[in-house]
Design a protein around this motif. Sequence first.
Motif, mmCIF file in Angstrom:
data_model
loop_
_atom_site.group_PDB
_atom_site.id
_atom_site.type_symbol
_atom_site.label_atom_id
_atom_site.label_comp_id
_atom_site.label_asym_id
_atom_site.label_seq_id
_atom_site.Cartn_x
_atom_site.Cartn_y
_atom_site.Cartn_z
ATOM 1 N N VAL A 190 0.835 -1.201 0.000
ATOM 2 C CA VAL A 190 0.000 0.000 0.000
ATOM 3 C C VAL A 190 0.870 1.251 0.000
ATOM 4 C CG1 VAL A 190 -1.697 1.341 1.309
ATOM 5 C CG2 VAL A 190 -1.950 -1.140 1.097
ATOM 6 N N ALA A 191 1.889 1.260 0.841
ATOM 7 C CA ALA A 191 2.775 2.425 0.923
ATOM 8 C C ALA A 191 3.492 2.670 -0.402
ATOM 9 C CB ALA A 191 3.788 2.229 2.044
ATOM 10 N N LYS A 192 3.894 1.593 -1.083
ATOM 11 C CA LYS A 192 4.556 1.746 -2.383
ATOM 12 C C LYS A 192 3.606 2.350 -3.412
ATOM 13 C CE LYS A 192 7.714 -2.155 -1.685
ATOM 14 N NZ LYS A 192 8.018 -3.569 -2.042
ATOM 15 N N LEU A 193 2.348 1.924 -3.392
ATOM 16 C CA LEU A 193 1.359 2.480 -4.310
ATOM 17 C C LEU A 193 1.125 3.960 -4.030
ATOM 18 C CD1 LEU A 193 -1.252 -0.419 -4.382
ATOM 19 C CD2 LEU A 193 0.110 0.366 -6.323
ATOM 20 N N LEU A 194 1.026 4.305 -2.767
ATOM 21 C CA LEU A 194 0.757 5.693 -2.404
ATOM 22 C C LEU A 194 1.938 6.604 -2.731
ATOM 23 C CD1 LEU A 194 -1.072 5.315 1.026
ATOM 24 C CD2 LEU A 194 -2.056 5.659 -1.245
ATOM 25 N N ALA A 195 3.130 6.042 -2.783
ATOM 26 C CA ALA A 195 4.314 6.848 -3.094
ATOM 27 C C ALA A 195 4.239 7.448 -4.496
ATOM 28 C CB ALA A 195 5.578 6.003 -2.952
ATOM 29 N N GLY A 196 3.379 6.888 -5.360
ATOM 30 C CA GLY A 196 3.246 7.411 -6.712
ATOM 31 C C GLY A 196 2.419 8.675 -6.806
ATOM 32 N N PHE A 197 1.749 9.061 -5.716
ATOM 33 C CA PHE A 197 0.927 10.261 -5.730
ATOM 34 C C PHE A 197 1.757 11.497 -5.391
ATOM 35 C CE2 PHE A 197 -2.100 6.883 -5.184
ATOM 36 C CZ PHE A 197 -3.239 7.330 -5.838
ATOM 37 N N ALA A 198 1.326 12.637 -5.895
ATOM 38 C CA ALA A 198 2.032 13.883 -5.593
ATOM 39 C C ALA A 198 1.869 14.287 -4.136
ATOM 40 C CB ALA A 198 1.520 15.006 -6.503
ATOM 41 N N ARG A 199 0.668 14.063 -3.583
ATOM 42 C CA ARG A 199 0.395 14.438 -2.202
ATOM 43 C C ARG A 199 -0.227 13.264 -1.438
ATOM 44 N NH1 ARG A 199 -0.551 19.958 -1.023
ATOM 45 N NH2 ARG A 199 1.356 21.084 -1.497
ATOM 46 N N PRO A 200 0.521 12.186 -1.222
ATOM 47 C CA PRO A 200 -0.053 11.046 -0.485
ATOM 48 C C PRO A 200 -0.194 11.387 0.993
ATOM 49 C CG PRO A 200 2.281 10.703 -0.812
ATOM 50 C CD PRO A 200 1.938 11.975 -1.543
ATOM 51 N N PRO A 201 -1.064 10.684 1.704
ATOM 52 C CA PRO A 201 -1.117 10.871 3.159
ATOM 53 C C PRO A 201 0.164 10.350 3.797
ATOM 54 C CG PRO A 201 -2.480 9.009 2.490
ATOM 55 C CD PRO A 201 -2.034 9.682 1.229
ATOM 56 N N LEU A 202 0.452 10.829 4.986
ATOM 57 C CA LEU A 202 1.603 10.332 5.735
ATOM 58 C C LEU A 202 1.324 8.904 6.186
ATOM 59 C CD1 LEU A 202 2.161 13.521 7.918
ATOM 60 C CD2 LEU A 202 3.431 12.874 5.854
ATOM 61 N N ILE A 203 2.392 8.142 6.383
ATOM 62 C CA ILE A 203 2.269 6.738 6.775
ATOM 63 C C ILE A 203 2.941 6.497 8.123
ATOM 64 C CG2 ILE A 203 2.868 4.351 6.203
ATOM 65 C CD1 ILE A 203 0.790 5.417 4.336
ATOM 66 N N VAL A 204 2.215 5.849 9.021
ATOM 67 C CA VAL A 204 2.790 5.317 10.258
ATOM 68 C C VAL A 204 2.512 3.819 10.253
ATOM 69 C CG1 VAL A 204 2.682 5.265 12.773
ATOM 70 C CG2 VAL A 204 2.463 7.456 11.564
ATOM 71 N N PHE A 205 3.547 3.007 10.281
ATOM 72 C CA PHE A 205 3.364 1.552 10.307
ATOM 73 C C PHE A 205 3.133 1.086 11.741
ATOM 74 C CE2 PHE A 205 5.616 1.819 6.209
ATOM 75 C CZ PHE A 205 4.747 1.071 5.435
ATOM 76 N N VAL A 206 2.199 0.149 11.880
ATOM 77 C CA VAL A 206 1.887 -0.452 13.179
ATOM 78 C C VAL A 206 1.942 -1.964 12.989
ATOM 79 C CG1 VAL A 206 0.234 -0.598 15.064
ATOM 80 C CG2 VAL A 206 0.339 1.476 13.667
ATOM 81 N N THR A 207 2.896 -2.625 13.642
ATOM 82 C CA THR A 207 3.114 -4.040 13.361
ATOM 83 C C THR A 207 3.667 -4.771 14.579
ATOM 84 O OG1 THR A 207 4.330 -5.588 11.926
ATOM 85 C CG2 THR A 207 5.408 -3.509 12.457
ATOM 86 N N ALA A 208 3.544 -6.065 14.559
ATOM 87 C CA ALA A 208 4.114 -6.892 15.626
ATOM 88 C C ALA A 208 5.530 -7.352 15.280
ATOM 89 C CB ALA A 208 3.221 -8.108 15.871
ATOM 90 N N HIS A 209 6.046 -6.943 14.124
ATOM 91 C CA HIS A 209 7.332 -7.449 13.643
ATOM 92 C C HIS A 209 8.353 -6.320 13.527
ATOM 93 C CE1 HIS A 209 5.316 -11.235 12.583
ATOM 94 N NE2 HIS A 209 4.314 -10.460 12.182
ATOM 95 N N GLU A 210 9.538 -6.545 14.077
ATOM 96 C CA GLU A 210 10.583 -5.530 14.063
ATOM 97 C C GLU A 210 11.372 -5.503 12.760
ATOM 98 O OE1 GLU A 210 13.181 -6.059 17.334
ATOM 99 O OE2 GLU A 210 11.620 -5.903 18.869
ATOM 100 N N ASN A 211 11.374 -6.621 12.002
ATOM 101 C CA ASN A 211 12.323 -6.757 10.906
ATOM 102 C C ASN A 211 11.926 -6.033 9.617
ATOM 103 O OD1 ASN A 211 10.229 -8.670 10.960
ATOM 104 N ND2 ASN A 211 11.285 -9.991 9.482
ATOM 105 N N PHE A 212 10.842 -5.228 9.650
ATOM 106 C CA PHE A 212 10.466 -4.468 8.458
ATOM 107 C C PHE A 212 10.773 -2.982 8.601
ATOM 108 C CE2 PHE A 212 7.652 -8.192 8.224
ATOM 109 C CZ PHE A 212 7.914 -8.614 6.929
#
Length: 267
Positions: free
Chosen positions: A74-96
């Motif tokens: 999803v974040a990669k897709l949104l990166a293609g927009f000129a004004r995407p919303p900000l992203i905060v990841f919430v996950t149980a995994h540290e390795n990303f």
Amino acid sequence: MLRVLAVDDEKPALEELLYLLRSDPRVESAEGATDAAEALRRISRALDAGPDGANAIDVVFLDIHMPGLTGLDVAKLLAGFARPPLIVFVTAHENFAVKAFDLKAVDYLLKPVRRERLSEAVRRASDLAESVREEPVPAENARTQPSATGATVTHDASEYIPVELGGVTRFVAVGDIAYIEAHGDYARLHTAEGSHLVRIPLGTLEERWASRGFVRIHRSRLVALGRIDELRLDSGTTTVRVGTAELAVSRRHARQLRDLLMRRARG
């Protein structure tokens, strides 16, 4: 004040996150989505309506592991927009974390989310959102094309519409759409690569994309003015050629279309 979309396929985790977000005085609104496809549809509508629209989204709190598209997808897709919303990841995994920050994430929260840590993420997002609102749209992401009135208008080159194909959501650039046909409450988008069915009435797309050069040529068809290669008049019948497609123009719309094309040719 932030307008937030939280995305998590685990409902208890989503409800807890929404509760904490709504408790923060810097959050104006917080809505939830349980999968990536739903999130992308909401984000697409928000981007289409603009930053002052009723469904605007400033920041997305995004789980990484979800069925279908992941949070990273999803974040990669949104990166293609000129004004995407900000992203905060919430996950149980540290390795990303490295991948997340490569995608310019504002923050990376580990589950279970602590109130203090979430507050810090909201602060960062709030500060960044304020600065983003003051920035002009980057010139390199803009292009010009004739509008339905014949004037030249500037468009964001990163405008997309989400379509679903075989359970996967992908984005089609509005600039790649040559013409659109009505199918009841659906519309079929035609590009050089193929066609895509979306659950949006033709009238809605006509209103939404009039400033992007789309004009009605028939009660069941819109065409991108800049994609018309040829206008034909034969025994009172008007047609246009768009790539390899020949499309009928109704009498009701023929004169307006000819005027627009003549104005475009002069300009």
